[in-house]
Design an enzyme around this catalytic site. Sequence first.
Site, PDB file in Angstrom:
ATOM      1  N   GLN A   1       0.824  -1.219   0.000  1.00 48.24           N
ATOM      2  CA  GLN A   1       0.000   0.000   0.000  1.00 48.24           C
ATOM      3  C   GLN A   1       0.858   1.268   0.000  1.00 48.24           C
ATOM      4  O   GLN A   1       0.655   2.160  -0.816  1.00 48.24           O
ATOM      5  CB  GLN A   1      -0.929   0.015   1.229  1.00 48.24           C
ATOM      6  CG  GLN A   1      -1.886   1.199   1.248  1.00 48.24           C
ATOM      7  CD  GLN A   1      -2.524   1.454   2.612  1.00 48.24           C
ATOM      8  OE1 GLN A   1      -2.081   0.921   3.642  1.00 48.24           O
ATOM      9  NE2 GLN A   1      -3.555   2.272   2.636  1.00 48.24           N
TER      10      GLN A   1
ATOM     11  N   TYR B   1       2.032  -7.847  16.240  1.00 50.79           N
ATOM     12  CA  TYR B   1       2.401  -6.693  15.418  1.00 50.79           C
ATOM     13  C   TYR B   1       3.038  -5.611  16.304  1.00 50.79           C
ATOM     14  O   TYR B   1       4.118  -5.091  15.990  1.00 50.79           O
ATOM     15  CB  TYR B   1       1.139  -6.163  14.743  1.00 50.79           C
ATOM     16  CG  TYR B   1       1.324  -4.978  13.833  1.00 50.79           C
ATOM     17  CD1 TYR B   1       2.012  -5.093  12.637  1.00 50.79           C
ATOM     18  CD2 TYR B   1       0.761  -3.736  14.154  1.00 50.79           C
ATOM     19  CE1 TYR B   1       2.146  -4.006  11.782  1.00 50.79           C
ATOM     20  CE2 TYR B   1       0.885  -2.656  13.305  1.00 50.79           C
ATOM     21  CZ  TYR B   1       1.576  -2.788  12.117  1.00 50.79           C
ATOM     22  OH  TYR B   1       1.704  -1.719  11.274  1.00 50.79           O
TER      23      TYR B   1
HETATM   24  C1  AKB Z   1      -2.752  -1.793  10.698  1.00 54.37           C
HETATM   25  O1  AKB Z   1      -3.964  -1.564  10.840  1.00 54.37           O
HETATM   26  O2  AKB Z   1      -2.206  -2.860  10.993  1.00 54.37           O
HETATM   27  C2  AKB Z   1      -1.875  -0.682  10.187  1.00 54.37           C
HETATM   28  C3  AKB Z   1      -1.335   0.145  11.306  1.00 54.37           C
HETATM   29  C4  AKB Z   1      -2.188   1.129  11.988  1.00 54.37           C
HETATM   30  O3  AKB Z   1      -0.203   0.002  11.635  1.00 54.37           O
HETATM   31  N1  AKB Z   1      -2.605   0.125   9.256  1.00 54.37           N
END
Ligand code: AKB
Length: 316
Positions: free
Chosen positions: A12, A140
Amino acid sequence: MKKILVTGALGQIGSELVVALRQGYGVDNVVASDVKMPAARHGDGPFAYVDCTNLGQIREAVRRYEIDTIFHLAALLSAVAEERPQVAWNVNMGGLYRVLEVARESRAAVFFPSSIGAFGPSTPPDSTPQDTTQRPTTMYGVTKVAGELLCDYYAQRFRVDARGVRFPGIISHVVVPGGGTTDYAVDIFYQALRYRHYTCFLEPDTRLDMMYMPDALRAAIEVMEADAEKLAHRNAFNVTAMNLTPDELAAEIRKHIPDFVIDYDVDAVRQAIADSWPNSLDDSAARSEWGWSPTYDIETMTADMLEKLSRKLHLD
Ligand code: AKB
């Protein structure tokens, strides 16, 4: 920055960052790279196949093109990282570690995109400060905090010029995001234009910061171009542009498409991720240290998204 490598260049942000960098630095001086081959010709500039978990491939691209700056975008986003945490660790941390190692060897600078995902439930949720508690509860987020620390470590220990920002959700119309929690803020525009209807996977009042792609590109480039002398933080700057909920975004879209309807079918995993993130960020460090200032707010972003997407979807 004279010779630039962009990893994750088909994603993206990467697909638009390559174009923006080529405008500023010259087509031949910006090498797009990804673990996928481009479907069609990827513009006019150079492309290299680079799997960021493979040190040799990064090293070879950097050597071959005499790279002095790496924008390291290759990573799994939050929702997909929660589905496949082991892969996320391997790609997000293994990739960054190898990029920093090659940067150390070759004296290259590195841009690392952190995220609002680097914060967690114990972080002050409103106007989250630049320096505060970071105890994320997602894989994450773990990789983003560890990535921020690793960049600081390489800067201090090895003098690698590693810089970065913490992006909020990014809204754009060229390439759709894959597997993020803030993806609803992109999907909603496609569905509003095509079907006048969108079923959102987050609760109507989930408040998060967002940014339109042109501002995100400027943030990435401007932090790398900033005078190093003026940077107290250097890495992981909070940046933001607008703050919204699904309900508020739907209301803004309805100003242009009055019969647009939104309903909700909440996905528990992505809702839990969003609930663990801040409602809003304080980006005053970025503003004072390198002059960060966003251009688009919810009104101007929505009008531009609808115009550009209508054209792309041949609905104008
Ligand atoms: C996600 O939603 O994982 C990303 C972010 C906010 O890091 N767009």
